[in-house]
Design an enzyme around this catalytic site. Structure first.
Site, PDB file in Angstrom:
ATOM      1  N   CYS A  79     -85.682 -60.273  58.026  1.00 33.47           N
ATOM      2  CA  CYS A  79     -85.965 -58.891  57.644  1.00 33.47           C
ATOM      3  C   CYS A  79     -85.067 -58.415  56.489  1.00 33.47           C
ATOM      4  O   CYS A  79     -85.267 -58.814  55.349  1.00 33.47           O
ATOM      5  CB  CYS A  79     -85.853 -57.983  58.870  1.00 33.47           C
ATOM      6  SG  CYS A  79     -86.695 -56.397  58.655  1.00 33.47           S
ATOM      7  N   HIS A 167     -89.454 -60.398  63.014  1.00 35.72           N
ATOM      8  CA  HIS A 167     -88.345 -60.636  63.954  1.00 35.72           C
ATOM      9  C   HIS A 167     -88.757 -61.682  64.989  1.00 35.72           C
ATOM     10  O   HIS A 167     -89.472 -61.357  65.954  1.00 35.72           O
ATOM     11  CB  HIS A 167     -87.957 -59.334  64.653  1.00 35.72           C
ATOM     12  CG  HIS A 167     -87.263 -58.364  63.759  1.00 35.72           C
ATOM     13  ND1 HIS A 167     -85.892 -58.356  63.596  1.00 35.72           N
ATOM     14  CD2 HIS A 167     -87.749 -57.389  62.955  1.00 35.72           C
ATOM     15  CE1 HIS A 167     -85.560 -57.403  62.734  1.00 35.72           C
ATOM     16  NE2 HIS A 167     -86.668 -56.801  62.331  1.00 35.72           N
ATOM     17  N   GLU A 169     -86.937 -62.973  67.216  1.00 36.68           N
ATOM     18  CA  GLU A 169     -86.138 -62.851  68.435  1.00 36.68           C
ATOM     19  C   GLU A 169     -86.754 -61.924  69.471  1.00 36.68           C
ATOM     20  O   GLU A 169     -86.354 -61.962  70.644  1.00 36.68           O
ATOM     21  CB  GLU A 169     -84.720 -62.372  68.093  1.00 36.68           C
ATOM     22  CG  GLU A 169     -84.617 -60.935  67.596  1.00 36.68           C
ATOM     23  CD  GLU A 169     -84.838 -60.774  66.095  1.00 36.68           C
ATOM     24  OE1 GLU A 169     -84.475 -59.709  65.554  1.00 36.68           O
ATOM     25  OE2 GLU A 169     -85.383 -61.708  65.471  1.00 36.68           O
ATOM     26  N   SER A 221     -62.940 -56.779  91.121  1.00 36.04           N
ATOM     27  CA  SER A 221     -63.654 -55.547  91.433  1.00 36.04           C
ATOM     28  C   SER A 221     -64.767 -55.768  92.448  1.00 36.04           C
ATOM     29  O   SER A 221     -65.335 -54.807  92.960  1.00 36.04           O
ATOM     30  CB  SER A 221     -64.282 -54.988  90.150  1.00 36.04           C
ATOM     31  OG  SER A 221     -65.294 -55.869  89.681  1.00 36.04           O
ATOM     32  N   GLY A 222     -65.084 -57.025  92.725  1.00 31.45           N
ATOM     33  CA  GLY A 222     -66.234 -57.325  93.570  1.00 31.45           C
ATOM     34  C   GLY A 222     -67.477 -57.560  92.747  1.00 31.45           C
ATOM     35  O   GLY A 222     -68.509 -57.979  93.271  1.00 31.45           O
ATOM     36  N   GLY A 223     -67.405 -57.284  91.436  1.00 31.91           N
ATOM     37  CA  GLY A 223     -68.537 -57.477  90.549  1.00 31.91           C
ATOM     38  C   GLY A 223     -68.669 -58.912  90.076  1.00 31.91           C
ATOM     39  O   GLY A 223     -67.788 -59.749  90.299  1.00 31.91           O
ATOM     40  N   VAL A 224     -69.766 -59.187  89.402  1.00 29.56           N
ATOM     41  CA  VAL A 224     -70.081 -60.546  88.971  1.00 29.56           C
ATOM     42  C   VAL A 224     -69.057 -61.072  87.964  1.00 29.56           C
ATOM     43  O   VAL A 224     -68.548 -62.190  88.096  1.00 29.56           O
ATOM     44  CB  VAL A 224     -71.496 -60.601  88.360  1.00 29.56           C
ATOM     45  CG1 VAL A 224     -71.784 -61.987  87.788  1.00 29.56           C
ATOM     46  CG2 VAL A 224     -72.545 -60.238  89.403  1.00 29.56           C
ATOM     47  N   ASP A 225     -68.723 -60.265  86.947  1.00 29.52           N
ATOM     48  CA  ASP A 225     -67.872 -60.754  85.858  1.00 29.52           C
ATOM     49  C   ASP A 225     -66.479 -61.135  86.344  1.00 29.52           C
ATOM     50  O   ASP A 225     -65.980 -62.227  86.046  1.00 29.52           O
ATOM     51  CB  ASP A 225     -67.773 -59.700  84.754  1.00 29.52           C
ATOM     52  CG  ASP A 225     -69.119 -59.337  84.165  1.00 29.52           C
ATOM     53  OD1 ASP A 225     -70.044 -60.175  84.270  1.00 29.52           O
ATOM     54  OD2 ASP A 225     -69.262 -58.236  83.614  1.00 29.52           O
ATOM     55  N   SER A 226     -65.830 -60.240  87.077  1.00 34.10           N
ATOM     56  CA  SER A 226     -64.462 -60.532  87.524  1.00 34.10           C
ATOM     57  C   SER A 226     -64.456 -61.669  88.541  1.00 34.10           C
ATOM     58  O   SER A 226     -63.514 -62.470  88.591  1.00 34.10           O
ATOM     59  CB  SER A 226     -63.786 -59.288  88.105  1.00 34.10           C
ATOM     60  OG  SER A 226     -64.384 -58.889  89.320  1.00 34.10           O
TER      61      SER A 226
END
Length: 509
Positions: A79, A167, A169, A221-226
Site C-alpha cells: 500500500c 493488503h 494480511e 497474577s494467575g493470568g496466561v502471560d505471567s
C-alpha cells in the site's frame, strides 16, 4: 534467530496483523518504526514495508532512507510502501478519482511472477487507500491489476523488490497468506523454523546464559502471560526463581486460594501475600477510575518490593511482557507519539534497582498460549479469559467497599460458572459483571425492594483492539439472571451489555 523478517511500520492499523500472518508461517519477524531502521541488517532475510494513514504527498508523510535495503534485501512494499517506491523513483502517484476501499478482485496477473504463484485470477483482495499509482517508473513492471486499479502490483527489474496496492494480511484478501509465503519462502528463501518448541529451546538457553546463577523474582497474577513466563523461567533456572502472588482484595471469588493451589501443583516456588485490607483501605471513598488504577499500582509495587526484599541477593525482576505491549510502547505510529505506556514496559521504579528479564517480549498472545501448551501447561489455565490488572475495582462503578466487592464476586462467580457449565466459556474472549452505582425498584415476596443493578458483559475478540458483544442464548441469560437475583442479596436487576468496541470499551472504566 537465524532467519528474520524486518517489518518497517509507517503507522498502518494493520502492521501488527502483518506480523501475525508472518508468524503463522512459522517465520520470525520484528516490527520497527520506519525511522528506526536497525543498523545491523545482516540477520534479516526479507523486509516488508507497511501501509500508512498518510498520503505520500502529505507534508508529514514518512520518508525512510532505504539505501541499505532496496536492491540488497528482498522487499515487499504494501500500500503506502508501494506508493512511496513508485513516487521516489520517478513514477506518478495521484489522488484516486474514486476512493479505493474494500473488496476488489485481481483481473490480471502476470503468471510468470513468482509473487503470484498458485494465486487464481479473480482472487479477492482488500483495498484501503486514497491515492493511486498512475504511472510506474521506467524500470518497474506491472504484474497485477484490478478493474479499478491498473497498477495493483509491480516489481522492479533486476531486483527482488515487489509492491502491492492491497493488503494481503487481512482476512478479506482470501489468498493473502499464499502471496506472503511466495514472497518470504520462495523469493526470499526464509526458513519456516519459528515454532513453539524451537522458541522454548532457544529461550531457555538464552535465559541460562543471561541470568546464570542469579536470583529472579516474578509477580504472578494467575493470568496466561505471567504463568507461561513463570514456567519457562522455572525450566531454565529452577529454584532461583521466586514467585509472588499478591491478593489485592479485588480478585474473583476464591481466586487467591485456587490459583495458589494450581501453581504449587506445577512445582513453582511461590509465596502468596494477602494484602487485601491494605488495598481496600487505600481505596476507601475513591470513585475516579484513573485514581483507583494509580492507587492499586502504587500499593502493588510497595507490597511486591517489601516481599522481594525478604529474598536475599535478588538481581532480576521477571515480567510477562508480550510483543503488543512492546510495540505499543515504542510508537507504532511513526515518530510522533506512543499509543500508550504499558505497565509492563519501562514501569519499574528506580528504587527497586533490579535488572529486567522478559522471556515473552517477542510473542503475540496466541503464541504465548502455544508455547504454554508445548511446555505442558494445563489447557484450562491457558484458556483463561483476560482479567484486568486493577481487578474488580474497575468493575465497581463509584467508590469501593468490602461489601460491594463481596457482592460482585458472587455475581461474577455465578456468571462465569454458568458460562462453563453451558459450554459457552471457550466461545467468549472475555466476560465479567459490573456493579452499577444505581439502585432499582423491585418486588420480592410482595415487598418493595430498592437494590443494586448489575450488568453482564461478554465479548468476542482476538487482541482487544476491537471487540463485539456475544449473542448469548436467551435461555442462558434468563437462567443466570434468576440465579443472581435469587442468590445475591442486594441485587434485584440484571442487564446485558450489547455494546461493541468501538465505540464502547470492553471494561466500563
Amino acid at each position: 534467530m537465524q532467519h528474520q523478517v524486518l517489518i518497517l511500520d509507517f503507522g498502518s492499523q494493520y502492521t501488527q496483523l502483518i506480523a501475525r500472518r508472518v508468524r503463522e508461517l512459522n517465520i520470525f519477524c520484528e516490527i520497527f518504526p520506519y525511522n528506526a531502521i536497525p543498523k545491523d541488517l545482516k540477520p534479516f532475510k526479507a523486509v516488508i514495508l507497511s501501509g500508512s494513514p498518510f498520503s505520500v504527498h502529505h507534508k508529514d508523510a514518512p520518508q525512510p532512507d532505504l539505501s541499505a535495503i532496496k536492491g540488497k534485501i528482498p522487499v515487499l512494499a504494501v500500500c503506502y510502501g508501494a506508493q512511496f517506491l513508485a513516487l521516489q523513483y520517478g513514477g506518478e502517484v495521484i489522488p484516486s478519482e474514486v476512493r479505493e476501499y474494500g473488496r476488489a478482485h485481481l483481473t490480471q496477473i502476470d503468471e510468470a511472477s513468482p509473487l503470484f504463484k498458485n494465486m487464481p485470477l479473480q482472487s479477492q483482495v482488500w483495498m484501503s487507500h486514497g491515492d493511486t499509482i498512475a504511472k510506474l517508473p521506467a524500470n518497474f513492471s506491472n504484474i497485477a491489476s484490478t478493474s479499478d486499479v491498473e497498477n495493483a502490483a509491480f516489481c522492479i527489474e533486476g531486483e527482488t523488490t515487489y509492491a502491492i496496492q492491497f493488503h494481503p494480511e487481512v482476512y478479506h484478501s482470501t489468498d493473502g497468506i499464499i502471496l506472503l509465503k511466495n514472497f518470504l519462502v520462495n523469493i526470499a528463501g526464509v526458513a519456516q523454523n519459528w515454532t513453539s518448541d524451537a522458541f522454548v529451546e532457544t529461550t531457555m538457553a538464552s535465559l541460562k546464559k543471561e541470568v546464570k546463577n542469579d536470583k529472579v523474582v516474578l509477580g504472578l497474577s494467575g493470568g496466561v502471560d505471567s504463568t507461561v513466563a513463570g514456567v519457562l523461567l522455572h525450566k531454565a533456572i529452577g529454584k532461583n526463581l521466586y514467585c509472588i502472588f499478591v491478593n489485592n482484595g479485588l480478585l474473583r471469588k476464591n481466586e487467591f486460594d485456587n490459583v495458589l493451589a494450581q501453581y504449587k501443583g506445577m512445582g513453582l516456588n511461590i509465596k502468596g501475600v494477602d494484602a487485601s485490607a491494605r488495598f481496600l483501605k487505600a481505596l476507601k471513598g475513591v470513585a475516579d477510575p484513573e485514581t483507583k488504577r494509580k492507587i492499586i499500582g502504587k500499593i502493588f509495587i510497595d507490597v511486591f518490593d517489601d516481599e522481594a526484599k525478604r529474598i536475599t541477593d535478588v538481581s532480576w525482576l521477571a515480567q510477562g511482557t508480550i510483543y503488543p505491549d512492546v510495540i505499543e510502547s515504542v510508537s507504532v505510529k511513526g515518530p510522533s507519539a506512543t499509543i500508550k505506556s504499558h505497565h509492563n514496559v519501562g514501569g519499574l521504579p528506580d528504587f527497586m534497582k533490579l535488572k529486567i528479564v522478559e522471556p515473552l517480549r517477542m510473542l503475540f498472545k496466541d503464541e504465548v498460549r502455544r508455547v504454554g501448551k508445548s511446555m505442558g501447561i494445563d489447557a484450562e489455565l491457558l484458556g483463561r479469559h483476560p482479567f484486568p490488572g486493577p481487578g474488580l475495582a474497575i468493575r465497581i462503578l463509584g467508590d469501593i467497599t468490602a461489601e460491594k466487592v463481596a457482592m460482585l464476586q458472587e455475581v461474577d462467580a455465578i456468571f462465569i460458572d454458568g458460562l462453563k457449565s453451558w459450554g459457552l466459556y471457550d466461545k467468549v474472549w472475555q466476560a465479567g459483571a459490573i456493579l452499577l452505582p444505581i439502585n432499582s425498584v423491585g418486588v420480592m415476596g410482595d415487598e418493595r425492594t430498592y437494590e443494586k443493578v448489575v450488568a453482564l458483559r461478554a465479548v468476542s475478540s482476538t487482541d482487544a483492539m476491537t471487540a463485539d458483544w456475544v449473542d448469548l442464548p436467551y435461555k442462558f441469560l434468563q437462567n443466570i439472571s434468576n440465579k443472581i437475583i435469587n442468590n445475591v442479596k442486594g441485587v434485584n436487576r440484571v442487564v446485558y451489555d450489547i455494546s461493541s468496541k468501538p465505540p464502547a470499551t470492553i471494561e466500563w472504566e
